[in-house]
Design a protein around this motif. Structure first.
Motif, short mmCIF file in Angstrom:
data_model
loop_
_atom_site.label_atom_id
_atom_site.label_comp_id
_atom_site.label_asym_id
_atom_site.label_seq_id
_atom_site.Cartn_x
_atom_site.Cartn_y
_atom_site.Cartn_z
N ARG A 52 0.86 -1.17 0.00
CA ARG A 52 0.00 0.00 0.00
C ARG A 52 0.90 1.22 0.00
NH1 ARG A 52 -4.90 0.13 4.20
NH2 ARG A 52 -5.49 -1.59 2.82
N SER A 95 -6.39 -1.72 -2.80
CA SER A 95 -5.58 -2.01 -1.62
C SER A 95 -4.20 -1.39 -1.73
CB SER A 95 -5.44 -3.53 -1.45
OG SER A 95 -4.80 -4.10 -2.57
N CYS A 98 -2.56 4.33 -0.23
CA CYS A 98 -2.24 4.58 1.17
C CYS A 98 -2.74 5.93 1.66
CB CYS A 98 -0.73 4.50 1.40
SG CYS A 98 0.25 5.74 0.47
#
Length: 287
Positions: A52, A95, A98
């Motif tokens: 991430r 996914s 971040c």
């Protein structure tokens, strides 16, 4: 999803006139000797794709002039939810993301925060001041990237709420392979060039319309913005190309519509319903 070959890293830059304020590398003969060290094949491919480490930047400082509204167009309701929230949700599904940074005018920031309270997102969100031009907004957002977690930057128009998840995955993966990648759509229909009182047909076979997200290695896009000297550019990839960096084209869906005019909302809602219906059918087929 079709992925096209990256542009030649040493081709002549295609933006700006000679001596453009952008610092550009000289033309190079592909057969000439090159003292520049070759990039190790594993430099990008070795990156863990489950990591991430992609920061998404949403420039959202546009006015509602063409949208015939006094409010920021990204506040317009699409299926009962602000347009920009739809956009942010699409990107935050990955996914690999971040952080999300929204660049907005100070007067609009309270509304963005109110929306986040009502429709929270699953990733940390930071709101920074947008600038007079899109360039200024993105530059401010790049300065706010959390370098402890992010190695990549994905820049996406806040007014593109329908980018398919599969397209996001494809352009993220392509960037990890080459250092920079953008979504693009091949031009359809006949293209004409106006030459005064006449026109000429333009071969469209190698012509593409740039879309977003546009994804870059963090240090590449940061350097591109540092080198820029004020010459107008149409997208972020143009500045990276001007440094002699390869940018991969990834064919994206034409449903990745940018909301510009009021009628676009009706089109977007119809496309959203179609996407939801297709997803439900596919889900039923796999169950």
């Amino acid at each position: 999803m079709q992925t096209l070959s990256p542009t030649n890293a040493w081709q002549s830059p295609t933006i700006g006139p000679p001596n453009s304020p952008i610092e550009m590398l000289p033309d190079r003969d592909p057969d000439a000797s090159d003292d520049r060290p070759e990039r190790a094949e594993s430099e990008f491919a070795a990156t863990d794709r489950s990591q991430r480490d992609i920061c998404v930047i949403l420039p959202a400082g546009g006015s509602g002039r063409r949208f015939a509204s006094s409010d920021n167009k990204v506040f317009a309701a699409l299926a009962g939810i602000p347009l920009w929230i739809h956009t942010a949700r699409r990107l935050c599904r990955s996914s690999q993301v971040c952080q999300l940074i929204v660049a907005a005018s100070p007067t609009d920031q309270p509304t963005f925060r109110q929306h986040l309270e009502r429709w929270p997102l699953p990733r940390p969100v930071e709101i920074v001041d947008g600038g007079r031009e899109r360039f200024d907004s993105v530059r401010n957002a790049i300065a706010a990237v959390d370098t402890d977690t992010a190695n990549w930057v994905a820049i996406h128009d806040a007014a593109r709420p329908l980018v398919p998840t599969s397209d996001i995955d494809s352009v993220f993966d392509a960037a990890r392979e080459t250092g920079a990648a953008i979504l693009a759509s091949p031009l359809a229909g006949s293209i004409k060039r106006d030459i005064g009182q006449d026109c000429r047909n333009v071969d469209r076979r190698d012509l593409w319309m740039a879309l977003t997200p546009q994804v870059f290695k963090l240090d590449w896009i940061r350097e591109a913005y540092q080198r820029h000297r004020g010459y107008p550019v149409t997208d972020d990839a143009a500045m990276v190309e001007a440094m002699g960096r390869p940018v991969q084209l990834v064919q994206g869906s034409p449903a990745n519509l940018k909301i510009t005019y009021p009628d676009d909302l009706a089109v977007a809602e119809a496309l959203m319903q179609a996407q939801t219906s297709d997803a439900q059918k596919n889900s039923g087929a796999t169950n």
